[in-house]
Write a protein that holds these residues in place. Structure first.
Motif, PDB file in Angstrom:
ATOM      1  N   ASN A 849      30.097 -54.475 -36.185  1.00 59.23           N
ATOM      2  CA  ASN A 849      30.495 -53.354 -35.328  1.00 59.23           C
ATOM      3  C   ASN A 849      30.038 -52.041 -35.931  1.00 59.23           C
ATOM      4  O   ASN A 849      29.932 -51.908 -37.170  1.00 59.23           O
ATOM      5  N   ALA A 850      29.790 -51.089 -35.046  1.00 55.20           N
ATOM      6  CA  ALA A 850      29.414 -49.735 -35.469  1.00 55.20           C
ATOM      7  C   ALA A 850      30.654 -48.969 -35.889  1.00 55.20           C
ATOM      8  O   ALA A 850      31.746 -49.197 -35.382  1.00 55.20           O
ATOM      9  N   ARG A 851      30.410 -48.012 -36.839  1.00 54.30           N
ATOM     10  CA  ARG A 851      31.514 -47.206 -37.356  1.00 54.30           C
ATOM     11  C   ARG A 851      31.331 -45.782 -36.862  1.00 54.30           C
ATOM     12  O   ARG A 851      30.248 -45.221 -36.995  1.00 54.30           O
ATOM     13  N   ILE A 852      32.386 -45.215 -36.233  1.00 55.49           N
ATOM     14  CA  ILE A 852      32.326 -43.860 -35.681  1.00 55.49           C
ATOM     15  C   ILE A 852      32.894 -42.925 -36.724  1.00 55.49           C
ATOM     16  O   ILE A 852      34.021 -43.099 -37.205  1.00 55.49           O
ATOM     17  N   PHE A 853      32.078 -41.920 -37.109  1.00 50.26           N
ATOM     18  CA  PHE A 853      32.507 -40.920 -38.100  1.00 50.26           C
ATOM     19  C   PHE A 853      32.951 -39.670 -37.377  1.00 50.26           C
ATOM     20  O   PHE A 853      32.154 -39.011 -36.717  1.00 50.26           O
ATOM     21  N   GLN A 854      34.209 -39.299 -37.479  1.00 45.82           N
ATOM     22  CA  GLN A 854      34.770 -38.155 -36.758  1.00 45.82           C
ATOM     23  C   GLN A 854      35.251 -37.074 -37.705  1.00 45.82           C
ATOM     24  O   GLN A 854      35.918 -36.130 -37.291  1.00 45.82           O
ATOM     25  N   LEU A 855      34.911 -37.190 -38.962  1.00 44.49           N
ATOM     26  CA  LEU A 855      35.370 -36.190 -39.946  1.00 44.49           C
ATOM     27  C   LEU A 855      34.570 -34.911 -39.748  1.00 44.49           C
ATOM     28  O   LEU A 855      33.346 -34.947 -39.694  1.00 44.49           O
ATOM     29  N   SER A 856      35.241 -33.773 -39.572  1.00 45.11           N
ATOM     30  CA  SER A 856      34.575 -32.500 -39.273  1.00 45.11           C
ATOM     31  C   SER A 856      34.398 -31.616 -40.502  1.00 45.11           C
ATOM     32  O   SER A 856      33.720 -30.590 -40.416  1.00 45.11           O
ATOM     33  N   LYS A 857      34.971 -31.999 -41.663  1.00 47.81           N
ATOM     34  CA  LYS A 857      34.870 -31.177 -42.872  1.00 47.81           C
ATOM     35  C   LYS A 857      34.276 -32.021 -44.009  1.00 47.81           C
ATOM     36  O   LYS A 857      34.482 -33.228 -44.085  1.00 47.81           O
ATOM     37  N   CYS A 858      33.567 -31.284 -44.885  1.00 51.09           N
ATOM     38  CA  CYS A 858      32.971 -31.922 -46.091  1.00 51.09           C
ATOM     39  C   CYS A 858      34.086 -32.276 -47.057  1.00 51.09           C
ATOM     40  O   CYS A 858      34.966 -31.461 -47.343  1.00 51.09           O
ATOM     41  N   THR A 859      34.031 -33.513 -47.541  1.00 53.58           N
ATOM     42  CA  THR A 859      35.088 -33.983 -48.446  1.00 53.58           C
ATOM     43  C   THR A 859      35.083 -33.216 -49.763  1.00 53.58           C
ATOM     44  O   THR A 859      36.137 -33.004 -50.368  1.00 53.58           O
ATOM     45  N   THR A 860      33.916 -32.722 -50.138  1.00 55.28           N
ATOM     46  CA  THR A 860      33.824 -32.039 -51.443  1.00 55.28           C
ATOM     47  C   THR A 860      34.243 -30.579 -51.341  1.00 55.28           C
ATOM     48  O   THR A 860      35.124 -30.121 -52.068  1.00 55.28           O
ATOM     49  N   THR A 862      35.265 -28.922 -48.358  1.00 51.63           N
ATOM     50  CA  THR A 862      36.254 -28.701 -47.277  1.00 51.63           C
ATOM     51  C   THR A 862      35.777 -27.691 -46.249  1.00 51.63           C
ATOM     52  O   THR A 862      36.576 -27.226 -45.433  1.00 51.63           O
ATOM     53  N   PHE A 863      34.492 -27.301 -46.283  1.00 51.35           N
ATOM     54  CA  PHE A 863      33.979 -26.429 -45.227  1.00 51.35           C
ATOM     55  C   PHE A 863      33.540 -27.280 -44.040  1.00 51.35           C
ATOM     56  O   PHE A 863      33.433 -28.501 -44.142  1.00 51.35           O
ATOM     57  N   THR A 864      33.334 -26.585 -42.891  1.00 51.30           N
ATOM     58  CA  THR A 864      32.941 -27.286 -41.664  1.00 51.30           C
ATOM     59  C   THR A 864      31.646 -28.025 -41.927  1.00 51.30           C
ATOM     60  O   THR A 864      30.694 -27.496 -42.522  1.00 51.30           O
ATOM     61  N   LEU A 865      31.631 -29.261 -41.476  1.00 54.44           N
ATOM     62  CA  LEU A 865      30.483 -30.120 -41.729  1.00 54.44           C
ATOM     63  C   LEU A 865      29.334 -29.735 -40.824  1.00 54.44           C
ATOM     64  O   LEU A 865      29.515 -29.608 -39.603  1.00 54.44           O
ATOM     65  N   ASP A 866      28.185 -29.449 -41.300  1.00 53.94           N
ATOM     66  CA  ASP A 866      26.988 -29.148 -40.512  1.00 53.94           C
ATOM     67  C   ASP A 866      25.821 -29.949 -41.086  1.00 53.94           C
ATOM     68  O   ASP A 866      25.914 -30.532 -42.164  1.00 53.94           O
ATOM     69  N   HIS A 871      27.069 -39.515 -44.320  1.00 55.92           N
ATOM     70  CA  HIS A 871      28.322 -40.212 -44.022  1.00 55.92           C
ATOM     71  C   HIS A 871      28.297 -41.567 -44.716  1.00 55.92           C
ATOM     72  O   HIS A 871      27.312 -42.294 -44.657  1.00 55.92           O
ATOM     73  N   PHE A 872      29.348 -41.928 -45.427  1.00 56.62           N
ATOM     74  CA  PHE A 872      29.472 -43.213 -46.137  1.00 56.62           C
ATOM     75  C   PHE A 872      30.407 -44.126 -45.370  1.00 56.62           C
ATOM     76  O   PHE A 872      31.271 -43.678 -44.597  1.00 56.62           O
ATOM     77  N   MET A 873      30.267 -45.467 -45.569  1.00 57.35           N
ATOM     78  CA  MET A 873      31.039 -46.472 -44.857  1.00 57.35           C
ATOM     79  C   MET A 873      32.521 -46.408 -45.208  1.00 57.35           C
ATOM     80  O   MET A 873      33.351 -46.982 -44.506  1.00 57.35           O
ATOM     81  N   HIS A 879      28.254 -32.574 -47.206  1.00 53.22           N
ATOM     82  CA  HIS A 879      26.996 -31.845 -47.055  1.00 53.22           C
ATOM     83  C   HIS A 879      25.968 -32.467 -47.987  1.00 53.22           C
ATOM     84  O   HIS A 879      26.314 -32.910 -49.091  1.00 53.22           O
ATOM     85  N   LEU A 880      24.710 -32.440 -47.550  1.00 54.99           N
ATOM     86  CA  LEU A 880      23.656 -32.986 -48.411  1.00 54.99           C
ATOM     87  C   LEU A 880      23.533 -32.180 -49.689  1.00 54.99           C
ATOM     88  O   LEU A 880      23.295 -32.711 -50.766  1.00 54.99           O
ATOM     89  N   ARG A 881      23.793 -30.870 -49.552  1.00 53.26           N
ATOM     90  CA  ARG A 881      23.704 -30.012 -50.742  1.00 53.26           C
ATOM     91  C   ARG A 881      24.846 -30.277 -51.719  1.00 53.26           C
ATOM     92  O   ARG A 881      24.731 -30.010 -52.911  1.00 53.26           O
ATOM     93  N   CYS A 882      25.971 -30.767 -51.158  1.00 50.64           N
ATOM     94  CA  CYS A 882      27.108 -31.030 -52.064  1.00 50.64           C
ATOM     95  C   CYS A 882      26.909 -32.312 -52.863  1.00 50.64           C
ATOM     96  O   CYS A 882      27.530 -32.483 -53.919  1.00 50.64           O
ATOM     97  N   LEU A 883      26.080 -33.226 -52.368  1.00 52.38           N
ATOM     98  CA  LEU A 883      25.864 -34.479 -53.100  1.00 52.38           C
ATOM     99  C   LEU A 883      24.906 -34.291 -54.272  1.00 52.38           C
ATOM    100  O   LEU A 883      24.982 -35.003 -55.267  1.00 52.38           O
ATOM    101  N   GLY A 884      24.001 -33.346 -54.135  1.00 45.73           N
ATOM    102  CA  GLY A 884      23.009 -33.178 -55.207  1.00 45.73           C
ATOM    103  C   GLY A 884      22.002 -34.307 -55.200  1.00 45.73           C
ATOM    104  O   GLY A 884      21.490 -34.676 -54.140  1.00 45.73           O
TER     105      GLY A 884
END
Length: 962
Positions: A849-860, A862-866, A871-873, A879-884
């Motif tokens: 089954n597909a997984r729907i990601f509805q999280l609107s903020k970056c976990t690291t 906490t700003f609005t996700l853009d 997205h991890f399972m 943010h890509l910049r937050c992962l490094g």
């Protein structure tokens, strides 16, 4: 002279004629008269009245001739140091005022050809004798002294009592002249100088001068030369000569006189007119003219031995020379007689044939013959006296041969008991010169003892106190004195020579003076005392045990009670008590006392192990005997051969003989056992890994002598707990057995819990009712969970005397406990199954089954996700910049995931460590639980690797999709 014996020690070698062979010279030379002669450097030189000089070689063979002077050769002398010839002769008179006499010096090594038929030596110097200061007179005597070359000192005696002296290098005309006057000018009569003689003594130079009326001595080292009149009587002729001791000899009709620097010396009364005097090799040579018959006799006198060595009638002798080791007499008719001395052997044979041994002895001594030749003469003289039964005088001669004659030659002649005094005298002299052997010492001491001459024995034994070195074989002297019961003398020799073993042997074996022997040992050095005690300690221990032990303690500790615990280096230099154990072989009680005293004083002896081993054997033995097991080399193999058999029989018979022992012996045995147990404990400190004794030996001793307390202590210290309880089992001491297991089976205190299992097995096989003990054992087995119930049941079922009631309560509690554990395990299984089903469902859902990601903020942040976003399972977004750089795993879930992977890796690694797996099984109370745990963790599951790889692949595909 008539009392002197005459011998022919000289012989005529040959006769010759001092003439020139035909064809060598004019015929007139053969008719001329010899005016002077000299010899030296292997030649004889003659001067003639026609001015010629002839030189002759050995055997008076003519060599050559030359003419140094024109008219006549008055005097000449052949020098010794240089091959020079000094002559005085008449030459042609050049003027009336000038004397025709002159002195010439010829170098005989340099020849000048004068003609085809004759050669002449080189004349290196010509000197006029008479000058204005030295007026001319008739020359009566002439003498040349060679000083340091090229210096010559020439003395010319005149008929007016004057002596002209010329000193210097004549060849270079560097000379000095001086005049000596024998008679004073106030005297009316002036005497001619008939003889001269130089005397050289170190730096002192003196000149003898002889006139018809006086004998004078001039000291030429004084300036001006000092004259001393030695005698108022001289001699008329030319019978003047010098001896080899620089004594002046003068021949007068009544006697021959000797003069030294202080005046007239000895004289020898020989009748007759003395024509010529001479001295040859210690002999006085004298040509005597008989006033009645006018015949001449040539005598050779040995003044020391008072004998005439040679006497012969001769013609008129004009000159006497010495060359080639012979005496040469030149007659007035120019014939010559050569006389030589016979060899010593010929002279001695001559004397031996006449039994003149005293003369022979004096002869060899005066002529300084070698010691061997002298000893041979003395031996022959001794043999001669012995054959005449003059034993005392014979022995006196034999004594002088000591050192050259074999002593056995003399000893064999005097072995007769009647000549024991002479033999004793000879042996004494032999010892005084240090040439005696052991046999000679034995023989001399036997002579003393047979003669009962204690005074001489004392003198012989004790006469070397000042010297400090005995002149005989010590061991031989001691042995002979002991055999003759002269013990004090033997002890004196042994003590002085430092032969302590002999001194003690006499004290102990012959005199039984034990206290004195102990005092003597105490006075010796440590090394010497140790050697003597090793040899004689058995006797001393038998008779003086206490005193001997004190000496041994002092020897092994060197007053250790004053030093305290001396350092190990010092103690190691002292003798070890082990070295002296052999002297106690029949006295074990004394050995025990000695070792106890030593261990009390020395705590860190290098031989502690050996000492403790010996003490343990003494303490633990049922009967006090000398230790044998502790003295065997090799450590472990203590029982071998007969000793092992004897020890076994001793142990077997211990029960039967114990009842026969008295109370005193039993009490002594108990005291020794207490000491043995204390030694076992004190010599194995708690912090030490190994004891200060041999453990194997101690165990064997305890087992052989049934020393239970010691055996239990050793097993316990060695952590041999099973052997400990085996001792109690053999004794059927149930109470002690359980108490021991309580002490040694507590795992908390480092004990061995398996002892309870062994104890249960013991009771199961006992075959008697032991319900009380079994219940107590089961209590500890249940407490520590040592055995499974099934094992307990199987073990106790072997004892037919035990009923089920003994284990009824134990079985009920174990069943109840097992039921609880089963229930707990069932609930855990159900929980694990539910968790497993949930995990599998989640995995299946992720795969399909597909997984729907509805999280609107970056976990690291906490700003609005853009966009761009990741997205991890696990439902975390970043943010890509937050992962490094880390875009493949969730930063939030990664630590937990890594810990799981690390745990998995460790389990996989542990599955390969077989030693650890079996170690855990061995140390676990329940080995099956360890195996179950390994299966539960998937360590040894065949499907674990596949499941893990599938899970890791699913996670990777999920991450890569985003």
């Amino acid at each position: 002279m008539y009392q002197w014996r005459k011998f022919e020690f000289f012989e005529e070698k040959y006769a010759a004629k001092c003439v020139v062979p035909d064809g060598e010279e004019d015929d007139d030379l053969a008719t001329k008269k010899i005016t002077c002669c000299s010899s030296g450097r292997g030649k004889v030189v003659t001067g003639f009245d026609d001015g010629n000089v002839c030189l002759f070689d050995r055997g008076l063979k003519f060599n050559y001739a030359f003419k140094p002077h024109a008219s006549s050769v008055l005097f000449l002398q052949q020098l010794k140091q240089r091959n020079f010839l000094v002559t005085i002769g008449e030459d042609e008179q050049l003027s009336p005022q000038q004397s025709p006499l002159c002195l010439k010096v010829f170098d005989l090594d340099k020849m000048q050809p004068e003609s085809s038929s004759m050669t002449s030596p080189d004349c290196v110097g010509i000197l006029r004798i008479f000058t204005n200061q030295f007026p001319e007179a008739q020359i009566t005597s002439f003498l040349v002294l060679e000083e340091v070359p090229p210096i010559l000192l020439i003395a010319i005696g005149l008929d007016n009592g004057s002596i002209y002296c010329i000193k210097g290098d004549i060849a270079r005309e560097r000379i000095s002249r001086f005049k000596l006057q024998v008679e004073s000018y106030s005297d009316k009569t002036l005497s001619s100088i008939n003889g001269l003689g130089f005397r050289v003594d170190g730096r002192s130079l003196q000149l003898f001068a002889v006139t018809p009326s006086s004998v004078s001595l001039f000291s030429l080292h004084d300036q001006p030369p000092r004259r001393q009149t030695l005698d108022q009587i001289g001699c008329d002729g030319h019978s003047v000569a010098m001896s080899d001791r620089s004594e002046l000899m003068i021949g007068r009709p009544e006697a021959v006189y000797f003069y030294e620097v202080d005046g007239r010396g000895p004289c020898w009364a020989f009748e007759g007119e003395k024509k010529l005097l001479g001295w040859f090799r210690g002999y006085l040579l004298c040509v005597i003219a008989d006033q009645r018959t006018r015949k001449h006799t040539f005598n050779i006198y040995d003044l020391k031995n008072r004998l005439i060595a040679h006497s012969a009638s001769v013609k008129e002798v004009s000159h006497m020379l010495y060359e080639w080791g012979n005496i040469i007499l030149i007659m007035s008719d120019k014939s010559a007689l050569c006389i030589g001395e016979k060899d010593m052997e010929s002279k001695l044979d001559m004397l031996f044939k006449k039994n003149l041994y005293t003369v022979a002895i004096n002869l060899v001594q005066t002529q300084q013959a070698d010691a061997a030749a002298t000893a041979e003469v003395l031996r022959k003289y001794g043999d001669h006296l012995y054959s005449k039964q003059d034993y005392d005088e014979a022995m006196a001669q034999y004594i002088h041969t000591i050192g050259h004659l074999e002593p056995s030659y003399v000893i064999q002649k005097f072995l007769d008991a009647q000549r024991i005094y002479n033999l004793t005298n000879y042996l004494e002299k032999l010892h005084e010169k240090g040439l005696a052997s052991k046999d000679h010492t034995t023989l001399l001491l036997n002579c003393y003892t047979k003669l009962k001459d204690v005074e001489k024995l004392n003198l012989f034994i004790k006469s070397d106190d000042s010297v400090g070195e005995l002149k005989f074989d010590v061991e031989t002297a001691i042995r002979v004195c002991r055999a003759a019961n002269y013990h004090e003398h033997a002890m004196y020799v042994a003590k002085k020579a430092g032969r302590h073993e002999w001194y003690l042997k006499i004290l102990l074996e012959d005199l039984d003076r034990y206290e004195e022997a102990l005092e003597y040992i105490s006075s010796l050095e440590a090394s010497q005392a140790g050697m003597t005690i090793k040899e004689y300690g058995k006797i001393l221990i038998e008779h003086k045990p206490v005193e001997t032990i004190e000496i041994l303690i002092r020897l092994c500790t060197e007053d250790g009670d004053k030093r305290g615990d001396s350092n190990g280096l010092y103690v190691s230099m002292l003798p070890s008590p082990v070295d002296f154990l052999s002297i106690f072989i029949h006295h074990p009680q004394s050995l025990m006392e000695f070792l106890e005293k030593y261990t009390n004083k020395v705590k860190d002896s290098p031989a502690q192990v050996e000492i403790h081993n010996t003490l343990l054997e003494l303490y633990i033995a049922n009967e006090l005997n000398f230790p044998s097991m502790s003295q065997v080399n090799g450590g472990g193999d203590y029982l071998n051969g007969a000793s092992a058999k004897a020890a076994t029989l001793n142990a077997e018979s211990n029960g039967t003989t114990a009842g026969k022992k008295g109370s005193k012996e039993e009490k002594d045995r108990l005291v020794r056992r207490e000491k043995g147990l204390r030694l076992l404990k004190s010599a194995w400190p708690a912090e030490a890994e190994h004891p200060l004794y041999d453990v194997d030996l101690a165990i064997i001793l305890c087992e052989m002598n049934a020393f239970k307390d010691g055996l239990l202590y050793l097993y316990e210290k060695m952590k041999l707990y099973k052997e400990v309880i085996a001792c109690y089992m053999q004794a059927h001491d149930h109470e002690g057995l359980i108490a021991c297991c309580k002490k040694l089976g507590d795992s908390v205190k480092g004990g061995d819990p398996t002892l309870w299992a062994d104890l249960l097995k013991y009771f199961g096989e006992l075959g008697e009712d032991c319900s009380k003990e079994v219940k107590e054992v089961l209590t500890y087995i249940e407490r520590d969970d040592i055995l499974p119930p099934i094992i307990v049941l199987q073990t106790l079922s072997r004892n037919p005397c035990l009923t089920l009631s003994v284990i009824k309560d134990y079985i009920a509690r174990k069943l109840e406990q097992e039921s609880k554990m089963i229930e707990e395990d069932r609930q855990a299984i159900e929980k694990y199954q539910e968790d497993t089903l949930a995990m599998r469902k989640e995995i299946q859902d992720l795969r399909t089954n597909a997984r729907i990601f509805q999280l609107s903020k970056c976990t690291t942040c906490t700003f609005t996700l853009d966009l761009p976003a990741v997205h991890f399972m696990c439902m975390h977004s970043f943010h890509l910049r937050c992962l490094g750089d880390n875009e493949k795993e969730c930063p939030e879930c990664a630590p937990e995931y890594r810990s799981v992977l690390e745990m998995k890796r460790n389990l996989e690694q542990n599955s390969k460590d077989q030693d650890r797996f079996f170690h855990q099984i061995k140390n676990s109370k329940d080995g099956f639980s360890v195996i179950a745990e390994y299966f539960g963790k998937g360590i040894i599951s065949k499907t674990s690797n596949g499941s893990t790889s599938d899970l890791r692949a699913a996670a990777s595909s999920s991450n890569s999709g985003f």
